[in-house]
Design a protein around this motif. Structure first.
Motif, mmCIF file in Angstrom:
data_model
loop_
_atom_site.group_PDB
_atom_site.id
_atom_site.type_symbol
_atom_site.label_atom_id
_atom_site.label_comp_id
_atom_site.label_asym_id
_atom_site.label_seq_id
_atom_site.Cartn_x
_atom_site.Cartn_y
_atom_site.Cartn_z
ATOM 1 N N VAL A 29 0.830 -1.206 0.000
ATOM 2 C CA VAL A 29 0.000 0.000 0.000
ATOM 3 C C VAL A 29 0.864 1.255 0.000
ATOM 4 C CG1 VAL A 29 -1.645 1.342 1.377
ATOM 5 C CG2 VAL A 29 -2.032 -1.093 1.005
ATOM 6 N N SER A 30 1.912 1.275 0.813
ATOM 7 C CA SER A 30 2.745 2.479 0.890
ATOM 8 C C SER A 30 3.405 2.790 -0.447
ATOM 9 C CB SER A 30 3.796 2.342 1.995
ATOM 10 O OG SER A 30 4.617 1.226 1.757
ATOM 11 N N THR A 31 3.858 1.766 -1.157
ATOM 12 C CA THR A 31 4.462 1.980 -2.478
ATOM 13 C C THR A 31 3.419 2.504 -3.457
ATOM 14 O OG1 THR A 31 6.092 0.239 -2.098
ATOM 15 C CG2 THR A 31 5.667 0.854 -4.402
ATOM 16 N N TRP A 32 2.246 1.881 -3.446
ATOM 17 C CA TRP A 32 1.187 2.294 -4.348
ATOM 18 C C TRP A 32 0.787 3.746 -4.084
ATOM 19 C CZ3 TRP A 32 -3.722 4.197 -4.466
ATOM 20 C CH2 TRP A 32 -4.396 4.100 -5.689
ATOM 21 N N LEU A 33 0.632 4.104 -2.815
ATOM 22 C CA LEU A 33 0.262 5.483 -2.475
ATOM 23 C C LEU A 33 1.348 6.475 -2.879
ATOM 24 C CD1 LEU A 33 -1.458 5.037 0.990
ATOM 25 C CD2 LEU A 33 -2.515 5.927 -1.094
ATOM 26 N N ALA A 34 2.612 6.120 -2.658
ATOM 27 C CA ALA A 34 3.704 7.022 -3.038
ATOM 28 C C ALA A 34 3.705 7.253 -4.548
ATOM 29 C CB ALA A 34 5.042 6.450 -2.575
ATOM 30 N N GLU A 35 3.532 6.188 -5.318
ATOM 31 C CA GLU A 35 3.483 6.326 -6.781
ATOM 32 C C GLU A 35 2.273 7.142 -7.216
ATOM 33 O OE1 GLU A 35 3.631 2.316 -8.244
ATOM 34 O OE2 GLU A 35 5.768 2.120 -7.808
ATOM 35 N N ALA A 36 1.134 6.929 -6.564
ATOM 36 C CA ALA A 36 -0.070 7.701 -6.893
ATOM 37 C C ALA A 36 0.137 9.182 -6.594
ATOM 38 C CB ALA A 36 -1.274 7.164 -6.125
ATOM 39 N N ALA A 37 0.811 9.481 -5.488
ATOM 40 C CA ALA A 37 1.065 10.880 -5.134
ATOM 41 C C ALA A 37 1.987 11.542 -6.150
ATOM 42 C CB ALA A 37 1.665 10.967 -3.728
ATOM 43 N N VAL A 38 3.018 10.828 -6.579
ATOM 44 C CA VAL A 38 3.937 11.379 -7.585
ATOM 45 C C VAL A 38 3.199 11.616 -8.896
ATOM 46 C CG1 VAL A 38 5.969 10.848 -9.006
ATOM 47 C CG2 VAL A 38 6.022 10.442 -6.540
ATOM 48 N N GLU A 39 2.370 10.659 -9.285
ATOM 49 C CA GLU A 39 1.593 10.805 -10.517
ATOM 50 C C GLU A 39 0.647 12.003 -10.424
ATOM 51 O OE1 GLU A 39 -1.781 8.287 -12.922
ATOM 52 O OE2 GLU A 39 -0.172 7.165 -11.956
ATOM 53 N N LYS A 40 -0.030 12.143 -9.307
ATOM 54 C CA LYS A 40 -0.957 13.268 -9.107
ATOM 55 C C LYS A 40 -0.200 14.600 -9.178
ATOM 56 C CE LYS A 40 -4.730 15.343 -7.461
ATOM 57 N NZ LYS A 40 -5.976 15.465 -8.138
ATOM 58 N N ALA A 41 0.963 14.675 -8.544
ATOM 59 C CA ALA A 41 1.756 15.907 -8.572
ATOM 60 C C ALA A 41 2.224 16.230 -9.989
ATOM 61 C CB ALA A 41 2.952 15.784 -7.630
ATOM 62 N N HIS A 42 2.614 15.200 -10.742
ATOM 63 C CA HIS A 42 3.058 15.406 -12.125
ATOM 64 C C HIS A 42 1.911 15.934 -12.985
ATOM 65 C CE1 HIS A 42 5.336 14.800 -15.787
ATOM 66 N NE2 HIS A 42 4.345 14.077 -16.276
ATOM 67 N N ILE A 43 0.731 15.344 -12.837
ATOM 68 C CA ILE A 43 -0.440 15.792 -13.601
ATOM 69 C C ILE A 43 -0.797 17.229 -13.232
ATOM 70 C CG2 ILE A 43 -2.926 15.437 -13.887
ATOM 71 C CD1 ILE A 43 -2.283 12.391 -13.699
ATOM 72 N N ALA A 44 -0.749 17.551 -11.942
ATOM 73 C CA ALA A 44 -1.046 18.920 -11.505
ATOM 74 C C ALA A 44 -0.058 19.915 -12.118
ATOM 75 C CB ALA A 44 -1.026 19.006 -9.981
ATOM 76 N N ALA A 45 1.211 19.530 -12.175
ATOM 77 C CA ALA A 45 2.227 20.413 -12.769
ATOM 78 C C ALA A 45 1.963 20.607 -14.260
ATOM 79 C CB ALA A 45 3.621 19.843 -12.535
ATOM 80 N N LEU A 46 1.583 19.541 -14.958
ATOM 81 C CA LEU A 46 1.266 19.666 -16.385
ATOM 82 C C LEU A 46 0.058 20.575 -16.602
ATOM 83 C CD1 LEU A 46 1.764 15.997 -17.640
ATOM 84 C CD2 LEU A 46 3.210 17.986 -18.132
#
Length: 95
Positions: A29-46
Motif C-alpha cells: 500500500v505504501s508503495t502504491w500510495l507514493a506512486e499515486a502521489a507522484v503521478e498526481k503531482a506530475h499531472i497537476a504540474a502539467l
C-alpha cells in the motif's frame, strides 16, 4: 533509499479502493500510495503549465488584436473545463 513514515486518514471505502488497487498491482500500500502521489503531482504540474501557456497565448493575442471578447473567453473556459484542464478555480487571462 531513505523513507519517512506518514500517517493518513481516509474513509473506509477509500481504504478498500487503495488496498484493492495496490493488491492488483502486487505492491505494498505504501508503495502504491507514493506512486499515486507522484503521478498526481506530475499531472497537476502539467495542468498548471497548460493554464500558464493558455494565459500567455491570450495575452499575446490581446497585445496584438485587442481584448478577447467575453463570449470567446467563456467558450474557452467551458472547453477547458470539459477537457478536465480547468476546475472550479477562477480563470483569468494574463494581461
Amino acid at each position: 533509499m531513505t523513507v519517512r513514515k506518514l500517517s493518513i486518514s481516509v474513509p473506509p471505502e477509500i481504504e478498500e479502493t487503495i488496498r484493492a488497487a495496490a493488491a492488483d498491482e502486487g505492491k505494498p500500500v505504501s508503495t502504491w500510495l507514493a506512486e499515486a502521489a507522484v503521478e498526481k503531482a506530475h499531472i497537476a504540474a502539467l495542468h498548471a503549465a497548460g493554464r500558464a501557456a493558455a494565459r500567455e497565448m491570450v495575452a499575446e493575442y490581446e497585445n496584438e488584436h485587442g481584448t478577447l471578447p467575453e463570449g470567446s473567453r467563456q467558450r474557452a473556459r467551458e472547453f477547458l473545463m470539459e477537457a478536465g484542464l480547468l476546475d472550479d478555480e477562477p480563470w483569468r487571462a494574463a494581461g
